[in-house]
Design an enzyme around this catalytic site. Structure first.
Site, PDB file in Angstrom:
ATOM      1  N   ASP A  66      -7.892 -11.413   5.747  1.00 41.44           N
ATOM      2  CA  ASP A  66      -6.755 -11.411   6.665  1.00 41.44           C
ATOM      3  C   ASP A  66      -5.495 -11.940   5.984  1.00 41.44           C
ATOM      4  O   ASP A  66      -5.383 -13.134   5.701  1.00 41.44           O
ATOM      5  CB  ASP A  66      -7.105 -12.267   7.885  1.00 41.44           C
ATOM      6  N   ASP A  86       0.086  -7.477   7.930  1.00 40.32           N
ATOM      7  CA  ASP A  86      -1.075  -8.200   8.446  1.00 40.32           C
ATOM      8  C   ASP A  86      -2.299  -7.295   8.489  1.00 40.32           C
ATOM      9  O   ASP A  86      -2.394  -6.386   9.306  1.00 40.32           O
ATOM     10  CB  ASP A  86      -0.759  -8.712   9.856  1.00 40.32           C
TER      11      ASP A  86
END
Length: 534
Positions: free
Chosen positions: A98, A312
């Site tokens: 992430d 992201d």
């Protein structure tokens, strides 16, 4: 016979490891990623909606940096994840790599009161010879709650890289974070230490500091083929040239924390041109320029001072300011949320707003001038989506005032656009009234008619002088039903995220964009690069 059996098992074990990661002659560490198909439940419960002031997080206030706001998500729409090992011998976990967070966390063997922990791999410190106890509590905010645990230290195996003495969080209680429905066990954050809870050194930093990676770069490739066995690949130490064509276009990181590109704009817009919706972000790198978002090449004032975009990998969605996402919804025909507050403002104040703008009244004070905002109301315009849904019936409350103020400012911005296009008043009021019926769904995703996807326009992000188009097949999330008698369901990949100044307006660019564009995260030069994915 037993010897042959052992040889076969050993060979199969080695072969399975080769699928998870490979080291090539160019000293790149390649980690294969798995891909999950999204279902209706995942999309309906996915969120990128909560913006919080860190001073309100009393229990984690000392762990964070000085930023005023953070955005939260719940990972329900995550599609890509891979395997790591923790401890000696390694205990294996599926984690999301992430770029939107910085901590490593996995469930702990001490997690006994959260049902989800019984359906995921749990870290057992007692069987690891390299475990070091820390024991300091950790609380990590996600969406509407926290996950709780404590910090520990152990070796972490990422592919063939063995990161020694890595600090991570053992989760003992998930709070409202429903891990049960997710196929991965935890998160490996690839963001900066500045936003790491507890200021823990991220895994990626330790890879560099311990000499495992010579080039301070990692890159992401997400496979667009839904039927492919390999879902994608993360490469530490460089790029795999097989996964992109042409050269990467690079943009500098605006500030450490998230992988965030600052879009200082002189001009920016959303326009429909030759069946393409174009979001213009004309970037002037490292210059302090006033930035705007334009609609059809006309200013809206939404990005005064510049817009930022966070890249992201921990979400599939693209999130942006409500005012812009609403205009996209209108163009692509998304089913929207109808706000009667917004429509009331258009019907009751539309003519007055029109006359005020035509007469040259400063749009920043217009809503305060007509008593829909307090004197500083313009600064509160981004607090829209949460109050629309949860506070519609609270007449006379401060939240109600803020809601009307937010919509008033949005209507002013939309009308400015139309005036600059020389549209007549009746057409402008009709258009703005229609936008009040196309607000992004605040409690889930917005539906799109699957049969009309092929007729939808391309949406093109323009960073600098480079075009990054997304086809409707790329920005529409299509969910197939297991029941052959049921039709597929389609959702827009665009959701609203309203971040107040000075951090906002803010865009979050997730997997929808990353599937189309191979992305390089260059830590040495603090920049991000995009190239067309293959």
């Amino acid at each position: 016979m037993s010897l042959k059996y052992m040889l076969v098992v050993t060979c199969l074990w080695i072969w399975s490891l080769s699928l998870a990661y490979t080291i090539s002659n160019d000293n790149l560490m390649r980690i294969s990623l798995k891909k999950r198909n999204l279902d209706i439940q995942s999309l309906n419960t996915s969120r990128i909606k909560k913006v919080i002031h860190e001073r309100d997080l009393e229990s984690v206030d000392t762990n964070y940096g000085s930023k005023d706001v953070v955005y939260l998500k719940n990972y329900f729409d995550v599609q890509y994840y891979g395997e790591i090992g923790i401890g000696s011998p390694p205990q294996y976990f599926n984690v999301v790599f992430d770029t939107g967070s910085s901590n490593l966390w996995v469930p702990s063997s001490r997690c006994i009161f959260s049902i989800a922990c019984y359906f995921h791999s749990k870290y057992r410190s007692g069987i690891s010879s390299t475990y070091n106890e820390i024991g300091v509590p950790c609380e990590i905010p996600y969406d509407e709650g926290y996950i709780y645990g404590f910090f520990s230290q152990d070796n972490v195996k990422v592919g063939d890289i063995n990161v020694k003495d890595q600090e991570f969080c053992e989760i003992t209680r998930e709070g409202n974070f429903a891990l049960l429905a997710l196929p991965f066990d935890g998160i490996l954050g690839l963001g900066f230490q500045d936003v790491s809870v507890g200021k823990v050194t991220p895994v990626w930093y330790n890879m560099i500091e311990q000499g495992h990676i010579s080039d301070k770069v990692f890159s992401l490739w997400f496979n667009k083929d839904p039927m492919a066995e390999v879902g994608g690949e993360i490469v530490f130490g460089g790029v795999d040239k097989r996964h992109f064509r042409g050269d990467h276009t690079y943009f500098p990181i605006s500030q450490k924390g998230y992988w965030q590109v600052l879009l200082y704009n002189r001009n920016s817009s959303v326009a429909l041109v030759s069946n393409h919706v174009i979001l213009y972000f004309y970037c002037f790198h490292l210059q302090i320029e006033v930035g705007d978002i334009l609609l059809a090449n006309n200013t809206t004032g939404l990005c005064e001072g510049g817009c930022a975009a966070i890249v992201d990998s921990g979400t599939s969605l693209i999130a942006g300011p409500t005012g812009v996402v609403t205009q996209i919804n209108h163009v692509i025909g998304t089913e929207g949320y109808v706000s009667y507050e917004c429509k009331n403002i258009v019907h009751n104040y539309g003519n007055l707003i029109w006359e005020s703008l035509i007469s040259g009244l400063n749009p920043e004070i217009l809503c305060a001038d007509i008593r829909l905002c307090s004197d500083n109301g313009f600064q509160r315009m981004n607090d829209v989506i949460e109050t629309v849904v949860h506070n519609e019936s609270r007449d006379g409350s401060p939240l109600k005032e803020s809601l009307f103020c937010s919509f008033c400012n949005m209507v002013v911005l939309w009308m400015q656009v139309q005036i600059k296009q020389s549209n007549v008043k009746e057409k402008v009021l009709k258009y703005v009234d229609e936008l009040c019926e196309k607000l992004p769904n605040p409690v889930g995703q917005s539906f799109i008619n699957c049969s009309s996807v092929s007729d939808m326009p391309h949406i093109t992000f323009t960073f600098g002088n480079k075009l990054f188009p997304l086809s409707p097949e790329q920005y529409v999330l299509r969910v197939e039903s297991d029941d052959e008698d049921c039709s597929p369901v389609c959702y827009s990949g665009f959701v609203a995220l309203d971040v107040p100044s000075p951090q906002g307006p803010l865009w979050v660019v997730g997997d929808i964009f990353l599937q189309a564009y191979h992305t390089v995260f260059d830590y040495a030069n603090l920049r991000i690069g995009f190239a067309e994915s293959t």
